[in-house]
Each structure stands twice: as structure tokens, then as C-alpha cells.
Motif scaffolding. Structure first.
Motif, PDB file in Angstrom:
ATOM      1  N   ASN A 126     -39.797   2.312   0.768  1.00  0.00           N
ATOM      2  CA  ASN A 126     -38.700   1.345   0.748  1.00  0.00           C
ATOM      3  C   ASN A 126     -37.729   1.574   1.902  1.00  0.00           C
ATOM      4  O   ASN A 126     -37.234   0.618   2.504  1.00  0.00           O
ATOM      5  CB  ASN A 126     -37.969   1.407  -0.596  1.00  0.00           C
ATOM      6  N   ALA A 127     -37.474   2.847   2.233  1.00  0.00           N
ATOM      7  CA  ALA A 127     -36.604   3.147   3.371  1.00  0.00           C
ATOM      8  C   ALA A 127     -37.251   2.686   4.675  1.00  0.00           C
ATOM      9  O   ALA A 127     -36.560   2.188   5.583  1.00  0.00           O
ATOM     10  CB  ALA A 127     -36.311   4.643   3.424  1.00  0.00           C
ATOM     11  N   ALA A 128     -38.558   2.859   4.790  1.00  0.00           N
ATOM     12  CA  ALA A 128     -39.263   2.386   5.979  1.00  0.00           C
ATOM     13  C   ALA A 128     -39.139   0.868   6.119  1.00  0.00           C
ATOM     14  O   ALA A 128     -38.931   0.345   7.222  1.00  0.00           O
ATOM     15  CB  ALA A 128     -40.732   2.799   5.914  1.00  0.00           C
ATOM     16  N   LEU A 129     -39.257   0.153   5.010  1.00  0.00           N
ATOM     17  CA  LEU A 129     -39.117  -1.303   5.049  1.00  0.00           C
ATOM     18  C   LEU A 129     -37.685  -1.708   5.403  1.00  0.00           C
ATOM     19  O   LEU A 129     -37.468  -2.705   6.111  1.00  0.00           O
ATOM     20  CB  LEU A 129     -39.551  -1.902   3.716  1.00  0.00           C
ATOM     21  N   ASP A 130     -36.707  -0.944   4.923  1.00  0.00           N
ATOM     22  CA  ASP A 130     -35.317  -1.191   5.335  1.00  0.00           C
ATOM     23  C   ASP A 130     -35.187  -1.092   6.854  1.00  0.00           C
ATOM     24  O   ASP A 130     -34.541  -1.924   7.499  1.00  0.00           O
ATOM     25  CB  ASP A 130     -34.369  -0.168   4.693  1.00  0.00           C
ATOM     26  N   TRP A 131     -35.797  -0.038   7.425  1.00  0.00           N
ATOM     27  CA  TRP A 131     -35.740   0.159   8.879  1.00  0.00           C
ATOM     28  C   TRP A 131     -36.414  -1.001   9.600  1.00  0.00           C
ATOM     29  O   TRP A 131     -35.899  -1.506  10.607  1.00  0.00           O
ATOM     30  CB  TRP A 131     -36.430   1.475   9.231  1.00  0.00           C
ATOM     31  N   LEU A 132     -37.565  -1.437   9.100  1.00  0.00           N
ATOM     32  CA  LEU A 132     -38.295  -2.511   9.759  1.00  0.00           C
ATOM     33  C   LEU A 132     -37.492  -3.811   9.730  1.00  0.00           C
ATOM     34  O   LEU A 132     -37.501  -4.577  10.708  1.00  0.00           O
ATOM     35  CB  LEU A 132     -39.652  -2.707   9.095  1.00  0.00           C
ATOM     36  N   ALA A 133     -36.796  -4.058   8.631  1.00  0.00           N
ATOM     37  CA  ALA A 133     -35.957  -5.254   8.554  1.00  0.00           C
ATOM     38  C   ALA A 133     -34.841  -5.209   9.596  1.00  0.00           C
ATOM     39  O   ALA A 133     -34.503  -6.221  10.214  1.00  0.00           O
ATOM     40  CB  ALA A 133     -35.370  -5.387   7.153  1.00  0.00           C
ATOM     41  N   ALA A 134     -34.277  -4.015   9.815  1.00  0.00           N
ATOM     42  CA  ALA A 134     -33.152  -3.874  10.739  1.00  0.00           C
ATOM     43  C   ALA A 134     -33.580  -3.803  12.195  1.00  0.00           C
ATOM     44  O   ALA A 134     -32.917  -4.374  13.076  1.00  0.00           O
ATOM     45  CB  ALA A 134     -32.343  -2.621  10.375  1.00  0.00           C
ATOM     46  N   TYR A 135     -34.679  -3.113  12.479  1.00  0.00           N
ATOM     47  CA  TYR A 135     -35.046  -2.796  13.864  1.00  0.00           C
ATOM     48  C   TYR A 135     -36.362  -3.409  14.318  1.00  0.00           C
ATOM     49  O   TYR A 135     -36.675  -3.355  15.514  1.00  0.00           O
ATOM     50  CB  TYR A 135     -35.101  -1.279  14.045  1.00  0.00           C
TER      51      TYR A 135
END
Length: 277
Positions: A126-135
């Protein structure tokens, strides 16, 4: 009869064998070695965005494979290995099929058990997906995301389907009821708790109202076949979208060829998932 139907009568060896995919597929070492060689080639020829960090732990990195069109759809593929083996770089060739058909692709790494609990592993995805959404947009990935994964990655796909970035999911050969794993060799490193089994078994969770296709090989071990069928039945009863895809004659290791290949059954199914959103 599935071994799960008489689980309490089985010996320890029989319970272990029920989930031991490597032992069930005698040529699995050859298949794994070929996949790893092909993945090295794919990463070498598409090396612009490798090992981008999304979190503090060693394996908290992304491999991104964008296309010229930043708004192209993207498959995010989570590697397998029963949450305790392998790494993302060994699975890069499995997104070659979608990539050849105009899909961007991305593979997240995650910490393996016993260095991380299953709760922590799911949180890392989920944290990886958060990063992908942002960056991701700044690195050429701004299109709709289909989350996918094989084996342990299939489980994590179902668990993380609710992430806001994800439009749909394709879970391949996943385990969706964790309870029996407590009684197998897999729990030596996983050390599953009752709370984790309840909160991370997709069969026990409120189904997410997004398309989720569930694929399995007809030559797989019975518990993996029944888990995909059972989760599809649960979702169908709630009138939720997503196909059940039995891949004829495929075992746990050859089923991924249907995603690796541009004309593979699973590659061809990806656009249908977005059409259901």
C-alpha cells in the motif's frame, strides 16, 4: 476431494504437500531459471527507472517501465514466493506481454518473511502504491492502474485492491484463505496470528467493488484451485465484476506464460478489466 475437506485427518507431511508447489511441479527449477534469465534481459534493455526507493527498508524499491504515452494503462505486478522468497527483478519478463501491447508496467519490491510480518508486507504494498500515485506521473506513469500478482502476489493483489490508485485487479494463482497455512511448513517464517488470518484472508473480508479477475491453472494443487473458485463465488454472490479464468493444463509455474506472452490469455484479458470499471 480437496485435501482441505479432510484437513484435520491429514498428516503433517500431507498438509505440507498440499501447498508445496515446487515439489508438485518437477521441472519448476528449470522454469524459474528461464524466467530469471529472461527478466535480467528485460531489465537490461529497459533500465531507465530501476530500483526507485519508496520506503526505508532494503527491498522498498520500484522498477518502472513507462511508455512514450504517459497516459497508457499500467500493470503493477507483485512477485510471488509465498511471501518469503524471490525478488521483483526475477519477474520482470512477466510483464513483457502487456508491455508489448502498449501497457506501461511497474514492479514493487517488499520485505520478505520472517523479516516482515504479513501485516507489514501488505502495508508495504500500500505504501508503494501511495508512492506511485505521488511520483509515477513525473516518471511517465499516469494511466489507469491494474494491480496484478502471482502466488503470494495474487493474495496481495486481492488484499490491496481497495487502494485508491487501483482501478482493477488480476490475481493469479493466489491463496485467499490463510487459515490452513498455520498447519504447514510455510508458517515457520510467516508466524501468522489469528488477527492476521482474519484481517488478511480475502475470503473473510468485505469484497471490494472493483473488477477482480481470478486466474488459476487447471493442473495446480487443489487448494489453490479452490481458493480462486471460492473467492470468485463470494464476489459473484455480491454481484461484483471480474471473471474466473481457468487456464487449461497450466500448472503453478506455467500459468504466468499467459501474461509473459503478448498473445497470452491473461495479457489479452487486461483491457477487459478496464472496460468493467
Amino acid at each position: 476431494m480437496s485435501p482441505l475437506a479432510r484437513w484435520g485427518e491429514l498428516t503433517q507431511a500431507e498438509r505440507d504437500a498440499a501447498y508445496n508447489n515446487s515439489a508438485a511441479v518437477t521441472d519448476s527449477p528449470v522454469l524459474n531459471a528461464a524466467r530469471e534469465v529472461a527478466s535480467t534481459v528485460f531489465r537490461t534493455t529497459n533500465s531507465l527507472h530501476l530500483d526507485l526507493r519508496y520506503g526505508p527498508r532494503e527491498r522498498n524499491t520500484w522498477d518502472l517501465f513507462p511508455l512514450a504515452d504517459p497516459d497508457a494503462p499500467c500493470i503493477v505486478f507483485i512477485h510471488g514466493g509465498y511471501w518469503q522468497r524471490n525478488s521483483k527483478d526475477q519477474f520482470a519478463n512477466l510483464i513483457a506481454g502487456p508491455h508489448a501491447r502498449g501497457w506501461a508496467a511497474a514492479l514493487p519490491g517488499y520485505t520478505l518473511a520472517p523479516d516482515a510480518s504479513l501485516t507489514e508486507i501488505a502495508a508495504e504494498i500500500n505504501a508503494a502504491l501511495d508512492w506511485l500515485a505521488a511520483y509515477g506521473p513525473a516518471r511517465g506513469i499516469n494511466g489507469p492502474i491494474v494491480l496484478s500478482g502471482w502466488s503470494a502476489g495474487g493474495h496481495l493483489t486481492a488484499v490491496c485492491l481497495g487502494h485508491p490508485l487501483v482501478k482493477a485487479g488480476l490475481a493469479i494463482s493466489g491463496i485467499f484463505e490463510l487459515g490452513p497455512l498455520r498447519d504447514t511448513y510455510l508458517n515457520e517464517k510467516l508466524q501468522l496470528t489469528e488477527r492476521e488470518i482474519a484481517r488478511l484472508s480475502p475470503m473473510r473480508l468485505q469484497p471490494v467493488n472493483k473488477p477482480l479477475a481470478l486466474a488459476y491453472g487447471t493442473a495446480e494443487l487443489p487448494p489453490l484451485i479452490s481458493d480462486s473458485r471460492d473467492l470468485h463465488a463470494l464476489r459473484s454472490a455480491a454481484h461484483l465484476p471480474g471473471a474466473l479464468i481457468p487456464v487449461p493444463r497450466a500448472d503453478h509455474f506455467t500459468i504466468v506464460h499467459e501474461l509473459r506472452d503478448a498473445d497470452g490469455l491473461l495479457t489479452r484479458h487486461l483491457p477487459l478489466l478496464l472496460a468493467e470499471t
